[in-house]
Design an enzyme around this catalytic site. Structure first.
Site, PDB file in Angstrom:
ATOM      1  N   ASP A 103       1.008  -1.245  -0.070  1.00  0.00           N
ATOM      2  CA  ASP A 103      -0.230  -0.067   0.043  1.00  0.00           C
ATOM      3  C   ASP A 103       0.936   1.316   0.025  1.00  0.00           C
ATOM      4  O   ASP A 103       2.140   1.208   0.151  1.00  0.00           O
ATOM      5  CB  ASP A 103      -0.825  -0.152   1.260  1.00  0.00           C
ATOM      6  CG  ASP A 103      -1.376   0.974   1.682  1.00  0.00           C
ATOM      7  OD1 ASP A 103      -2.143   1.986   0.884  1.00  0.00           O
ATOM      8  OD2 ASP A 103      -1.121   1.579   2.766  1.00  0.00           O
ATOM      9  N   ASP A 133      -1.468  -0.854   5.990  1.00  0.00           N
ATOM     10  CA  ASP A 133      -1.712  -0.309   7.247  1.00  0.00           C
ATOM     11  C   ASP A 133      -3.269   0.052   7.361  1.00  0.00           C
ATOM     12  O   ASP A 133      -3.820   0.343   8.545  1.00  0.00           O
ATOM     13  CB  ASP A 133      -0.916   0.834   7.530  1.00  0.00           C
ATOM     14  CG  ASP A 133      -1.455   2.145   6.555  1.00  0.00           C
ATOM     15  OD1 ASP A 133      -1.797   1.925   5.576  1.00  0.00           O
ATOM     16  OD2 ASP A 133      -1.351   3.066   7.191  1.00  0.00           O
ATOM     17  N   ASP A 172      -7.114  -2.166   3.631  1.00  0.00           N
ATOM     18  CA  ASP A 172      -5.944  -3.083   3.184  1.00  0.00           C
ATOM     19  C   ASP A 172      -6.427  -4.224   3.879  1.00  0.00           C
ATOM     20  O   ASP A 172      -6.099  -5.381   3.363  1.00  0.00           O
ATOM     21  CB  ASP A 172      -4.970  -2.631   3.716  1.00  0.00           C
ATOM     22  CG  ASP A 172      -4.262  -1.422   3.137  1.00  0.00           C
ATOM     23  OD1 ASP A 172      -4.507  -1.237   1.760  1.00  0.00           O
ATOM     24  OD2 ASP A 172      -3.493  -0.440   3.819  1.00  0.00           O
TER      25      ASP A 172
HETATM   26  P1  ADP Z   1      -5.713   5.158   0.215  1.00  0.00           P
HETATM   27  O1  ADP Z   1      -5.305   4.349   1.470  1.00  0.00           O
HETATM   28  O2  ADP Z   1      -4.987   4.709  -0.911  1.00  0.00           O
HETATM   29  O3  ADP Z   1      -5.677   6.622   0.326  1.00  0.00           O
HETATM   30  P2  ADP Z   1      -8.513   5.080   0.373  1.00  0.00           P
HETATM   31  O4  ADP Z   1      -9.385   4.005  -0.447  1.00  0.00           O
HETATM   32  O5  ADP Z   1      -8.568   5.220   1.756  1.00  0.00           O
HETATM   33  O6  ADP Z   1      -7.088   4.417  -0.122  1.00  0.00           O
HETATM   34  O7  ADP Z   1      -8.896   6.251  -0.307  1.00  0.00           O
HETATM   35  C1  ADP Z   1      -8.762   6.432  -1.803  1.00  0.00           C
HETATM   36  C2  ADP Z   1      -8.514   8.017  -2.205  1.00  0.00           C
HETATM   37  O8  ADP Z   1      -9.804   8.519  -1.741  1.00  0.00           O
HETATM   38  C3  ADP Z   1      -7.654   8.661  -1.397  1.00  0.00           C
HETATM   39  O9  ADP Z   1      -6.294   8.670  -1.960  1.00  0.00           O
HETATM   40  C4  ADP Z   1      -8.260  10.123  -1.504  1.00  0.00           C
HETATM   41  O10 ADP Z   1      -7.976  10.748  -2.941  1.00  0.00           O
HETATM   42  C5  ADP Z   1      -9.797   9.782  -1.523  1.00  0.00           C
HETATM   43  N1  ADP Z   1     -10.179  10.049  -0.147  1.00  0.00           N
HETATM   44  C6  ADP Z   1     -10.474   8.853   0.933  1.00  0.00           C
HETATM   45  N2  ADP Z   1     -10.779   9.471   2.175  1.00  0.00           N
HETATM   46  C7  ADP Z   1     -10.477  11.011   1.714  1.00  0.00           C
HETATM   47  C8  ADP Z   1     -10.997  11.994   2.680  1.00  0.00           C
HETATM   48  N3  ADP Z   1     -11.417  11.822   3.994  1.00  0.00           N
HETATM   49  N4  ADP Z   1     -10.677  13.250   2.465  1.00  0.00           N
HETATM   50  C9  ADP Z   1     -10.617  13.433   1.008  1.00  0.00           C
HETATM   51  N5  ADP Z   1     -10.274  12.342  -0.064  1.00  0.00           N
HETATM   52  C10 ADP Z   1     -10.403  11.010   0.664  1.00  0.00           C
HETATM   53 MG    MG Z   2      -2.365   3.093   3.728  1.00  0.00          MG
END
Ligand code: ADP
Ligand code: MG
Length: 249
Positions: free
Chosen positions: A22, A219, A223
């Site tokens: 990740d 983390d 994931d």
């Molecule tokens: P990662 O752990 O790779 O960031 P997530 O699935 O948690 O994967 O999130 C994917 C994407 O969604 C993030 O990279 C971000 O662009 C957007 N995102 C997620 N949560 C938020 C948040 N709280 N505020 C703004 N953007 C978010």
């Molecule tokens: Mg992460």
């Protein structure tokens, strides 16, 4: 500093030929900072940040911490909010002062069918920064950029794994440019970006179907399914409880 939960994990580990990682919190420190605000609205910068911080105040994503730290430093106040909802892999939405606001990535903005000029963020995403776009249902109000430093030891770890002949794949929900920039800095050549949480799991299955023995390091809550599916799941000690519980190491 490595905790191995059972002997089976250790036995499987030496057969691993593919390591999936990740990005946020695994390759990077997971403590991003808000580094730039582009106000595209008639609102004051203070109001823009106040709205964004209010939305992010209900999120546990590292991006939310970056926004809230910034807002706090600016002395910005949080507003009452309702109808808060996480939009998986994309961002979040809530109602503030009778208006529905959205914050998230470019996928979220295209789901809303909003016109957004990607050139506004291109140079910064190419440097590895993540865009967070604030919008209402028919307009983009602004973009903030969030930057997360890489873990210096990640570069050596990637080198060591490559020397062992192990293939490394980065799997992230983040923007493609951002992911590619970070991957390049640590020497990872295989990147799968803009994946939704469920797709992290399918990507592991896909590699296993190709006959690969896969370790997954991550983390986040998102994931956990992939950590469970991998032949060996490796959670960061700083990660979410569910990630740590699911992983064998
Ligand atoms: P990662 O752990 O790779 O960031 P997530 O699935 O948690 O994967 O999130 C994917 C994407 O969604 C993030 O990279 C971000 O662009 C957007 N995102 C997620 N949560 C938020 C948040 N709280 N505020 C703004 N953007 C978010
Ligand atoms: Mg992460």
């Amino acid at each position: 500093g490595i905790l191995i939960k059972d002997a089976a994990t250790l036995e499987k580990l030496h057969k691993v030929n593919t390591v999936v990682v990740d990005k946020t919190g695994t390759i990077t420190k997971g403590k991003p900072e808000l580094v730039h605000v582009q106000n595209l609205s008639k609102l004051s910068d203070e109001k823009l940040i106040s709205l964004l911080a209010t939305l992010e105040s209900k999120s546990e994503h590292p991006i939310a911490h970056a926004v809230l730290e910034y807002a706090k430093a600016k002395g910005s106040s949080l507003l009452p909010l309702s109808h808060f909802e996480i939009i998986k892999g994309k961002g979040l939405r809530a109602t503030i002062e009778n208006t529905e606001y959205f914050a998230g990535n470019t996928k979220l903005i295209s789901d809303l069918h909003l016109a957004f000029d990607l050139s506004k963020i291109e140079s910064e995403t190419m440097q590895g920064k993540t865009p967070v776009i604030l919008a209402i249902k028919d307009d983009v109000l602004g973009v903030v950029m969030v930057a997360d430093a890489i873990k210096p030891e990640a570069i050596q770890a990637v080198k060591d794994l490559h020397q062992l002949g192990i293939k490394i794949v980065m799997l992230t929900g983040d923007h493609k440019n951002t992911a590619l920039a970070i991957a390049k800095q640590v020497g990872i050549d295989d990147v799968v970006a803009e994946v939704l949480p469920d797709d992290k799991l399918s990507k592991i299955k896909e590699l296993q179907n190709q006959g690969r023995v896969v370790a997954m390091a991550g983390d986040g809550i998102n994931d956990a399914p992939a950590l469970a599916q991998a032949d060996v799941g490796i959670a960061m000690g700083t990660g979410a409880d569910v990630a740590i519980e699911t992983a064998g190491m």
